[in-house]
Design an enzyme around this catalytic site. Sequence first.
Site, PDB file in Angstrom:
ATOM      1  NE  ARG A  52     -14.084   2.715  16.072  1.00  0.00           N
ATOM      2  CZ  ARG A  52     -13.375   1.682  15.625  1.00  0.00           C
ATOM      3  NH1 ARG A  52     -13.181   0.637  16.392  1.00  0.00           N
ATOM      4  NH2 ARG A  52     -12.887   1.683  14.405  1.00  0.00           N
ATOM      5  CE  LYS A 213       4.710  -6.571   4.046  1.00  0.00           C
ATOM      6  NZ  LYS A 213       4.166  -7.830   4.575  1.00  0.00           N
ATOM      7  N   GLY A 370      -5.648   3.071   9.795  1.00  0.00           N
ATOM      8  CA  GLY A 370      -5.232   2.954  11.198  1.00  0.00           C
ATOM      9  C   GLY A 370      -3.995   3.778  11.515  1.00  0.00           C
TER      10      GLY A 370
HETATM   11  P1  ADP Z   1      -2.505   2.625   7.295  1.00  0.00           P
HETATM   12  O1  ADP Z   1      -2.671   1.775   8.533  1.00  0.00           O
HETATM   13  O2  ADP Z   1      -2.742   4.072   7.582  1.00  0.00           O
HETATM   14  O3  ADP Z   1      -3.295   2.110   6.135  1.00  0.00           O
HETATM   15  P2  ADP Z   1      -0.068   1.222   6.567  1.00  0.00           P
HETATM   16  O4  ADP Z   1      -0.355   0.176   7.608  1.00  0.00           O
HETATM   17  O5  ADP Z   1      -0.162   0.828   5.163  1.00  0.00           O
HETATM   18  O6  ADP Z   1      -0.952   2.535   6.866  1.00  0.00           O
HETATM   19  O7  ADP Z   1       1.414   1.749   6.735  1.00  0.00           O
HETATM   20  C1  ADP Z   1       1.945   2.262   7.916  1.00  0.00           C
HETATM   21  C2  ADP Z   1       3.275   1.644   8.249  1.00  0.00           C
HETATM   22  O8  ADP Z   1       4.212   1.863   7.200  1.00  0.00           O
HETATM   23  C3  ADP Z   1       3.865   2.279   9.479  1.00  0.00           C
HETATM   24  O9  ADP Z   1       4.047   1.274  10.463  1.00  0.00           O
HETATM   25  C4  ADP Z   1       5.197   2.855   9.004  1.00  0.00           C
HETATM   26  O10 ADP Z   1       6.230   2.707   9.955  1.00  0.00           O
HETATM   27  C5  ADP Z   1       5.486   2.025   7.784  1.00  0.00           C
HETATM   28  N1  ADP Z   1       6.415   2.690   6.854  1.00  0.00           N
HETATM   29  C6  ADP Z   1       6.203   3.796   6.129  1.00  0.00           C
HETATM   30  N2  ADP Z   1       7.306   4.116   5.422  1.00  0.00           N
HETATM   31  C7  ADP Z   1       8.246   3.197   5.724  1.00  0.00           C
HETATM   32  C8  ADP Z   1       9.610   2.979   5.305  1.00  0.00           C
HETATM   33  N3  ADP Z   1      10.206   3.793   4.441  1.00  0.00           N
HETATM   34  N4  ADP Z   1      10.264   1.906   5.820  1.00  0.00           N
HETATM   35  C9  ADP Z   1       9.643   1.083   6.705  1.00  0.00           C
HETATM   36  N5  ADP Z   1       8.372   1.235   7.129  1.00  0.00           N
HETATM   37  C10 ADP Z   1       7.681   2.286   6.651  1.00  0.00           C
END
Ligand code: ADP
Length: 418
Positions: A52, A213, A370
């Site tokens: 950053r 989610k 993130g």
């Molecule tokens: P970002 O922070 O990039 O927006 P998210 O926080 O929505 O992404 O999602 C990332 C999380 O989703 C990670 O911790 C990853 O482990 C989890 N994840 C992705 N696919 C699965 C899955 N099939 N089962 C459990 N967790 C998952």
Amino acid sequence: MGLLEPDVRYGRVVRVAVSQTLDDLKVAGQRVLLRADLNVPVRDGKVTDLTRLERLVPTIRELSDKGARVIVLSHFDRPKGKIVPELSLRPIAQALGVVLGRPVGFAEDCIGPEAARIVDAMQGGDVAVLENTRFHPGEEENDPAFAKALAQLADIYVNDAFSVSHRAHASTEGVAKLLPSYAGRLMQAELTALEQALGNPARPVAAIVAGSKVSTKLELLTNLVGKVDILVIGGAMANTFLAAQGHDVGKSLQEKDLHATALQILKTAKEKGCDIILPQDVVVAKTFAANVPTEVVGVDAIPADSMALDVGPATVAAFIKRLPEIKTIIWNGPLGAFETKPFDAATNELAEAIAKATDEGKIVSVGGGGDTVSALKLAGVHHRMSYLSSAGGAFLEWMEGKILPGVEVLSAGLSNMG
Ligand code: ADP
Ligand code: MG
């Protein structure tokens, strides 16, 4: 290819929401209040990731070289309107000095006599950091009196903190109404890249939305089905869609209460001509741990005692096969539980394919979020994307189609200031 030169890469400069950039600015001898994001990871008083700070260097150097007195303003963590000594910006100001290769001063308050004393002593070209804005309750309340106290320190306001511009706080919004306001180089780069990806993109546009989610990305999905040509849904959120369609997803993470919502999104997509790609196969395991035995199964054959932890190779291959028809890709969310091997496989494979197409100049690729940034770093492709946003929440709100108050005020300033 550096992350800060998206417009150079594409050979054309896209009009962004902000028309006032540092190009328009004469700053010699002026006091410039620079809103930066110094909210960096710190452990035991040491900055553990300098990214950053490094990305702020172009703006600070340019202002300083042009003879401005550069007064850096930032929040750090969540002191909730009180002075919390452990959340002082002092060690971060020091780290900034090292990254910048120039001395950086520090004021123990961001308003009042202490701030004024430091600012008055500055010469053209000097750089100083003011203490954590969130030590004052007026920051997050966007209190006009606090904004005025900030504005009194300077002649010009520059916002280079896209990552906090989804918050209407005094240092991102209130103060911008009181001073002639400009976008810094990092803000400009971020807006240019995002405009290119979502505002006026080369089509067809594909979005990859994945992660854990549906509930956290509902607005994102809803906005994107109306804007993109292809929407790839992966990660655990794909399980919710698969279950809604009647597939048995075993013990997989899913949100049962969102089945109707998922079906509604699929219906809207169909009406709007957005092609949705859901997994056709998944990688399953009986327990969720590193290097456990796994199996690749079709989405119709997920065993009742197993969970889907990554999308399968056939799904990834099917999407990679469509890459040649795509001109722009927006990516948010890892395809699997990438922190645990081997559930990073699909994310890595797709990341490499997208990076290669980007290298070859065939697509514009923009990513953010993130965990997405972490996953693409682990995949080793973060420097090969056209643009990777480190802005987290602000990036997501932009993708959701929201107006960011800290950005909006910069454009609005044009008409106010004449
Ligand atoms: P970002 O922070 O990039 O927006 P998210 O926080 O929505 O992404 O999602 C990332 C999380 O989703 C990670 O911790 C990853 O482990 C989890 N994840 C992705 N696919 C699965 C899955 N099939 N089962 C459990 N967790 C998952
Ligand atoms: Mg996340």
